[in-house]
Motif scaffolding. Structure first.
Motif, PDB file in Angstrom:
ATOM      1  N   LYS A 242      53.442 -33.579  -3.398  1.00 56.08           N
ATOM      2  CA  LYS A 242      52.982 -32.332  -4.019  1.00 56.08           C
ATOM      3  C   LYS A 242      51.930 -32.631  -5.090  1.00 56.08           C
ATOM      4  CE  LYS A 242      54.622 -28.407  -6.695  1.00 56.08           C
ATOM      5  NZ  LYS A 242      55.748 -27.836  -7.428  1.00 56.08           N
TER       6      LYS A 242
ATOM      7  N   ARG B 198      48.618 -33.816  -3.443  1.00 61.41           N
ATOM      8  CA  ARG B 198      47.852 -32.682  -2.913  1.00 61.41           C
ATOM      9  C   ARG B 198      47.154 -31.919  -4.030  1.00 61.41           C
ATOM     10  NH1 ARG B 198      52.703 -30.710   1.046  1.00 61.41           N
ATOM     11  NH2 ARG B 198      52.253 -32.141   2.783  1.00 61.41           N
ATOM     12  N   ARG B 199      47.802 -31.798  -5.162  1.00 61.67           N
ATOM     13  CA  ARG B 199      47.239 -31.072  -6.299  1.00 61.67           C
ATOM     14  C   ARG B 199      46.121 -31.867  -6.981  1.00 61.67           C
ATOM     15  NH1 ARG B 199      51.306 -31.133 -10.467  1.00 61.67           N
ATOM     16  NH2 ARG B 199      50.251 -33.036 -11.040  1.00 61.67           N
TER      17      ARG B 199
ATOM     18  N   THR C 270      44.568 -36.148   3.306  1.00 58.97           N
ATOM     19  CA  THR C 270      45.695 -35.367   3.783  1.00 58.97           C
ATOM     20  C   THR C 270      46.954 -36.106   3.356  1.00 58.97           C
ATOM     21  OG1 THR C 270      44.421 -34.649   5.698  1.00 58.97           O
ATOM     22  CG2 THR C 270      46.820 -34.446   5.853  1.00 58.97           C
ATOM     23  N   PHE C 271      47.916 -35.386   2.814  1.00 58.01           N
ATOM     24  CA  PHE C 271      49.138 -36.009   2.319  1.00 58.01           C
ATOM     25  C   PHE C 271      50.334 -35.347   2.985  1.00 58.01           C
ATOM     26  CE2 PHE C 271      45.891 -36.493  -0.862  1.00 58.01           C
ATOM     27  CZ  PHE C 271      45.950 -37.856  -1.118  1.00 58.01           C
TER      28      PHE C 271
END
Length: 179
Positions: free
Chosen positions: A43, A46-47, A53-54
């Motif tokens: 999370k 991604r932020r 891409t995670f």
């Protein structure tokens, strides 16, 4: 270590197991996919990361990102995993051409290994006896180079058998040739 990583990964596609907060995505110029079991760090990745891409995923699962990538990357993960065979197999299966492993140098002096073992997981004890070229050879890869990085770390660069680097080591670019 990350400057070394950016030189080796180039602009191709990279998949990393145990990507954590995704710091290595910034050093891989091509398409980057990071896999990690921890939903919280994914999370945050991604932020905080603009590229890549995670995925919250187990890198050993064959159904997760089965497509081939140019390079499969294991960075400071192998010493935490026991048994190591399934992870090496899964990542080798995702790599079309190269498998890069960055981790503690098993050749460290005994005192340094002991100090690290006090703060790391139990899997590290068996890691000190690991012979990566022997472990990776049956997976279809051969060792191209192994070099010490920043004192206590080592980089192993494996390429798939049949792939020959055409430009001598130390030069800036490499070309790929299938024999």
């Amino acid at each position: 270590m990350r400057a070394h990583l950016s030189r080796l990964t180039g602009v191709r596609s990279v998949v990393e197991a145990g990507c954590g907060f995704g710091f290595n995505a910034e050093y891989c110029a091509g398409m980057y996919t990071g896999l990690d079991l921890d939903a919280g760090v994914i999370k945050d990745a991604r932020r905080d990361r603009t590229g890549g891409t995670f995925l919250v995923a187990d890198a050993v699962d064959p159904d997760v990102e089965p497509r081939p990538f140019h390079t499969a990357l294991l960075c400071l993960l192998l010493h935490e995993v026991e048994p190591r065979g399934p992870l090496l197999e899964a990542m080798a299966g995702r790599a079309r051409e190269r498998l890069l492993i960055y981790d503690y140098d098993p050749g460290l002096p005994a005192l340094s290994r002991l100090r690290l073992s006090l703060f790391e997981p139990p899997a590290l004890e068996s890691y000190w006896a690991l012979d990566l070229p022997r472990e990776v050879a049956p997976l279809g890869f051969r060792l191209v180079q192994s070099e010490a990085i920043a004192g206590q770390f080592r980089c192993w660069e494996f390429i798939r058998r049949g792939t020959v680097p055409l430009i001598a080591r130390g030069e800036k670019k490499r070309r790929r040739h299938r024999s």
